[in-house]
Design an enzyme around this catalytic site. Structure first.
Site, PDB file in Angstrom:
ATOM      1  N   GLN A  36       0.826  -1.210   0.000  1.00 50.14           N
ATOM      2  CA  GLN A  36       0.000   0.000   0.000  1.00 50.14           C
ATOM      3  C   GLN A  36       0.856   1.255   0.000  1.00 50.14           C
ATOM      4  O   GLN A  36       1.918   1.285   0.613  1.00 50.14           O
ATOM      5  CB  GLN A  36      -0.897   0.018   1.239  1.00 50.14           C
ATOM      6  CG  GLN A  36      -2.135  -0.850   1.051  1.00 50.14           C
ATOM      7  CD  GLN A  36      -2.867  -1.077   2.332  1.00 50.14           C
ATOM      8  OE1 GLN A  36      -2.844  -0.202   3.202  1.00 50.14           O
ATOM      9  NE2 GLN A  36      -3.490  -2.224   2.456  1.00 50.14           N
TER      10      GLN A  36
HETATM   11  N1  LIG Z   1      -6.530 -13.862 -10.920  1.00 46.39           N
HETATM   12  C1  LIG Z   1      -5.475 -13.823 -10.110  1.00 46.39           C
HETATM   13  N2  LIG Z   1      -5.616 -13.304  -8.877  1.00 46.39           N
HETATM   14  C2  LIG Z   1      -4.543 -13.292  -8.054  1.00 46.39           C
HETATM   15  C3  LIG Z   1      -3.295 -13.784  -8.491  1.00 46.39           C
HETATM   16  N3  LIG Z   1      -2.425 -13.611  -7.467  1.00 46.39           N
HETATM   17  C4  LIG Z   1      -3.105 -13.030  -6.443  1.00 46.39           C
HETATM   18  N4  LIG Z   1      -4.386 -12.824  -6.798  1.00 46.39           N
HETATM   19  C5  LIG Z   1      -5.436 -12.180  -5.990  1.00 46.39           C
HETATM   20  O1  LIG Z   1      -5.063 -10.838  -5.747  1.00 46.39           O
HETATM   21  C6  LIG Z   1      -5.483 -10.399  -4.470  1.00 46.39           C
HETATM   22  C7  LIG Z   1      -4.359  -9.784  -3.701  1.00 46.39           C
HETATM   23  O2  LIG Z   1      -3.396 -10.718  -3.365  1.00 46.39           O
HETATM   24  P1  LIG Z   1      -2.366 -10.510  -2.161  1.00 46.39           P
HETATM   25  O3  LIG Z   1      -1.458 -11.690  -2.175  1.00 46.39           O
HETATM   26  O4  LIG Z   1      -3.037 -10.175  -0.915  1.00 46.39           O
HETATM   27  O5  LIG Z   1      -1.587  -9.256  -2.680  1.00 46.39           O
HETATM   28  P2  LIG Z   1      -0.352  -8.530  -1.944  1.00 46.39           P
HETATM   29  O6  LIG Z   1       0.591  -8.140  -3.007  1.00 46.39           O
HETATM   30  O7  LIG Z   1       0.173  -9.329  -0.832  1.00 46.39           O
HETATM   31  O8  LIG Z   1      -1.061  -7.223  -1.403  1.00 46.39           O
HETATM   32  P3  LIG Z   1      -0.596  -6.340  -0.143  1.00 46.39           P
HETATM   33  O9  LIG Z   1      -0.309  -7.257   0.957  1.00 46.39           O
HETATM   34  O10 LIG Z   1      -1.739  -5.424   0.119  1.00 46.39           O
HETATM   35  O11 LIG Z   1       0.619  -5.601  -0.605  1.00 46.39           O
HETATM   36  C8  LIG Z   1      -6.054 -11.648  -3.798  1.00 46.39           C
HETATM   37  O12 LIG Z   1      -7.460 -11.562  -3.866  1.00 46.39           O
HETATM   38  C9  LIG Z   1      -5.562 -12.788  -4.626  1.00 46.39           C
HETATM   39  O13 LIG Z   1      -6.474 -13.860  -4.627  1.00 46.39           O
HETATM   40  C10 LIG Z   1      -3.177 -14.348  -9.802  1.00 46.39           C
HETATM   41  O14 LIG Z   1      -2.146 -14.790 -10.262  1.00 46.39           O
HETATM   42  N5  LIG Z   1      -4.296 -14.344 -10.575  1.00 46.39           N
END
Ligand SMILES: Nc1nc2c(ncn2[C@@H]2O[C@H](COP(=O)(O)OP(=O)(O)OP(=O)(O)O)[C@@H](O)[C@H]2O)c(=O)[nH]1
Ligand SMILES: [Mg+2]
Lengths: 569, 167
Positions: free
Chosen positions: B52
């Site tokens: 974020q």
């Molecule tokens: N369709 C799709 N969705 C994904 C993929 N990877 C992650 N997501 C979705 O993206 C959303 C965010 O994923 P997170 O792993 O929480 O993302 P993050 O980068 O850790 O986000 P922060 O912790 O806020 O920085 C989730 O709802 C996942 O299910 C992917 O390869 N394909």
């Protein structure tokens, strides 16, 4: 390089996306950002006017258009509100158009709400019921419109008066049933959180109408929960607070007056010298962008904090709250180009644009907290995202050369000279004498002016007045003579009334039998002759001045009387 | 492991960990999560950073002691591609990174989404070919199916062990 020692001139915005072919035409009031589908991905909702041919409601997600719905009429405003507190918190799109508020949910029509029409005067209903010929009806309605004002007539009457005579007959026969209701026209719309300040809370919808009303509509029930009669038509408003707790509403009237509405209490704030284009409230201060290319700041009591000159006519103003920087900027877009960002009254950044920005909105878009979305005159959609490292400082060097901050204007105050010091000392010591001397000189001057005015009246033989021609003739050699004054009105437009002819003469020399001669109403071009007898008293030749007067002297002519010496003896 | 929020960092980490202690539900990370796991003889200590905007200032605090960086990109979020590029530039210019030969693994995640950009397009948009002093590679991945992840992490492991040998 850490964020602190970066050069200040650096662009704080990332140009994330620009689509010159978007072909969007809208107003800032029809542009809004909202988490429509409760998936934390904020969408852009646009009421596109589409060249005035086909209005459309468009929803953008990220860089692509995801939904498009046709609108039957041109939208006045488009807002997004939560209409209930059910999970998931899906937001509704509200489109105000004419007298109606259309509500969409999940991009489908959901509800249609109409502002209640206003009852019209009974007299008007009677007129419509009793008169059937179009000519007579139009005539009577015209009189009525003169009497009570066109804007107070019902919508059918207004339409009838405005349409071309050939269409009237048909209109009357088709419309006879629904007279006496005046359709409301919504002028502006804003929303106000109902229960709590959360972004996902239900909001009430505030609707101002062309008939100087303000309605508060509850989207949970689609009913009007409050109604106010305003002193004038409100054309701009801004709401802060929570409806059920405490709220402040700022209303800009079409007359230029500002009002506040707090807990059902309407209060006058101030009368602006000009019209507001846009209205904002930033930390209890009202900021207005005005049509005379100024931006002003007032408090709620109407005290002005500042006014600054804008480089150009503002088109719209929007707030840019940046709580992480402890800033609340105002963005103003202009009729020629550029968007200026102000922190209070100081310019902090200029976003240079190739063409004028017609509408803009700032807020959460997609996953991004700080997005500035603009639509240019050519229909280009442009999305800028604020950099994480952005800094705004008040000493932004402006590109406009002659921009001077108001508190930096320096007056040329000369040094205190010895003469000045002596004079001010004397003024303090002898203030009484000085005052009475001043009064004396003042009266003296007034007397002198009056005297020279009287002089001028006497010495001017002919006061130039193109509209009136005067010829004076004297008949006879004395002691009885006749003065004939011929007056002719040369003006086509003016009909002189209540004019009199009188004479200035020496009573020792002459006796004039009719010293004041009334002038009849003078028709253009026709000479009117007015005569009076004169008797000489002594055998000296003198002058008589003939003067045409109304409330002031209009014209004068001097005649040399013939020498009657021989005859008298 | 860095990248914008919602790019899928935490989802990828949970995939890399052995099945037993996979996080059941993935929520947006607050601050950072420190994860330890073994992948093919290499013991990883992964700092899964929050992406974020208001938390990204934390990234640079961990640059000094890191041996490699995984930069995750949401290839379906075209709007924020420029933001990710900006963050990458800040990372590359940071004094704790700029002089060092840390390997960078770019993961163009969410390749399963229809509007996702290809890894080549992302590499071009980011100007990755300008990175000359560090080993880098880009892989298209999907954290949902696990596609591409294997190749990516294998390349990364190789790079890490190479630099370990050199020291
Ligand atoms: N369709 C799709 N969705 C994904 C993929 N990877 C992650 N997501 C979705 O993206 C959303 C965010 O994923 P997170 O792993 O929480 O993302 P993050 O980068 O850790 O986000 P922060 O912790 O806020 O920085 C989730 O709802 C996942 O299910 C992917 O390869 N394909
Ligand atoms: Mg995470």
């Amino acid at each position: 390089m850490s964020s602190a020692d970066r050069p200040k001139e650096e662009n704080p915005w990332i140009d994330a996306y620009s689509d010159p072919k978007a072909d969007l035409q809208t107003f800032s009031t029809c542009l809004t950002l909202s988490d429509l589908n409760a998936d934390d991905d904020h969408k852009l909702v646009i009421g596109d006017i589409g060249n005035g041919i086909q209005s459309k409601l468009k929803v953008f997600k990220g860089t692509s258009l995801t939904a498009e719905l046709p609108l039957l009429t041109q939208p006045t405003a488009v807002k997004c509100v939560h209409t209930d507190r059910n999970e998931p918190r899906v937001a509704g799109i509200i489109v105000a158009t004419g007298a109606n508020v259309l509500v969409y949910r999940n991009c489908r029509p959901y509800f249609k709400f109409s502002v209640p029409p206003q009852e019209c005067s009974g007299l008007e209903v009677e007129i419509w019921n009793e008169i059937s010929t179009s000519e007579q009806l139009v005539k009577v309605l015209k009189d009525l419109s003169m009497e009570m004002g066109f804007s107070n007539l019902s919508s059918p009457s207004q339409n009838l008066l405005l349409m071309s005579p050939s269409h009237r007959e048909e209109y009357i026969s088709s419309k006879l049933h629904c007279v006496a209701k005046k359709q409301m026209v919504i002028t502006c719309v804003t929303t106000l959180n109902k229960y709590a300040s959360s972004e996902r809370d239900v909001s009430v919808v505030l609707l101002a109408t062309e008939s100087s009303q303000l309605f508060i509509m509850d989207p949970e029930t689609f009913t009007i929960i409050n109604e106010f009669q305003l002193p004038d038509v409100c054309c701009n408003m801004y709401a802060t607070g929570i409806y059920l707790v405490e709220y402040t509403l700022i209303l800009a009237m079409r007359s230029g007056a500002l009002y506040s509405l707090r807990i059902k209490h309407l209060k006058f704030i101030t009368q602006l010298m000009t019209h507001t284009v846009s209205l904002l409230m930033v930390s209890h201060k009202i900021i207005t962008a005005n049509m005379d290319s100024t931006m002003s700041c007032y408090n709620l009591k109407g005290r002005k904090y500042w006014t600054i000159n804008l480089p150009d006519n503002p088109l719209y103003m929007t707030g840019i709250p940046l709580p992480n920087l402890a800033l609340h900027l105002t963005a103003v877009c202009f009729s020629r180009a550029n968007i200026n960002l102000y922190n209070d009254s100081s310019l902090v950044y200029v976003i240079a644009t190739q063409e004028p920005i017609h509408s803009m909105v700032f807020g959460k878009y997609g996953q991004e907290e700080h997005a500035l979305i603009t639509i240019a005159s050519s229909g280009t959609l442009d999305i800028k995202l604020l950099k994480r490292t952005a800094q705004f400082s008040n000493d932004y060097k402006t590109v406009q050369k002659n921009y001077v901050k108001p508190h930096e204007i320096k007056f040329l105050v000369p040094k205190k000279s010895k003469l000045f010091l002596e004079q001010s000392l004397r003024e303090r010591q002898k203030c009484k004498e000085m005052h009475s001397w001043f009064n004396h000189s003042w009266t003296n001057m007034k007397v002198q002016v009056s005297e020279s005015y009287i002089d001028a009246l006497h010495s001017a033989n002919v006061v130039q007045n193109e509209a009136l021609r005067i010829i004076v003739e004297v008949f006879g050699l004395g002691p009885r003579m006749k003065i004939r004054t011929v007056l002719q009105n040369m003006s086509q437009n003016i009909m002189p009334m209540n004019y009199k002819v009188t004479f200035i003469y020496d009573a020792k020399l002459y006796k004039i039998h009719q010293p004041v001669v009334k002038v009849p109403l003078m028709v253009h071009g026709i000479p009117y002759s007015l005569e009076t007898l004169v008797t000489c008293q002594t055998a000296v030749a003198g002058v008589v001045q003939v003067v045409v007067v109304s409330t002031k002297v209009i014209l004068s002519a001097t005649v040399n009387m013939p020498d009657s010496a021989g005859i008298l003896e | 492991m860095v990248g914008l929020n919602n790019s899928g960092k935490s989802t990828i980490v949970s995939l890399l960990k052995s099945d037993g202690d996979r996080n059941s539900e993935i929520v947006p990370t607050i601050g950072l999560n420190i994860e330890h796991f073994r992948y093919q003889q290499v013991l990883f200590t992964m700092f899964d950073m929050s992406g974020q905007g208001k938390n990204r200032y934390l990234w640079e605090r961990y640059y000094k002691n890191c041996d490699g960086i995984i930069f995750v990109i949401d290839s379906s979020d075209r709007l924020r591609l420029a933001v990710a590029k900006e963050e990458l530039n800040l990372l590359l210019q940071h004094p704790d990174i700029s002089g060092r030969k840390v390997p960078i693994l770019f993961l163009a995640n969410k390749m399963d989404v229809r509007e996702a950009l290809s890894s080549v397009k992302i590499a071009n948009a980011f100007g990755l070919e300008k990175i000359k002093d560090k080993p880098w590679h880009i892989f298209a991945t999907s954290a949902l199916t696990g596609e591409g992840l294997q190749n990516g992490i294998e390349w990364f492991t190789e790079q890490l062990s190479q630099s370990d040998l050199n020291n």
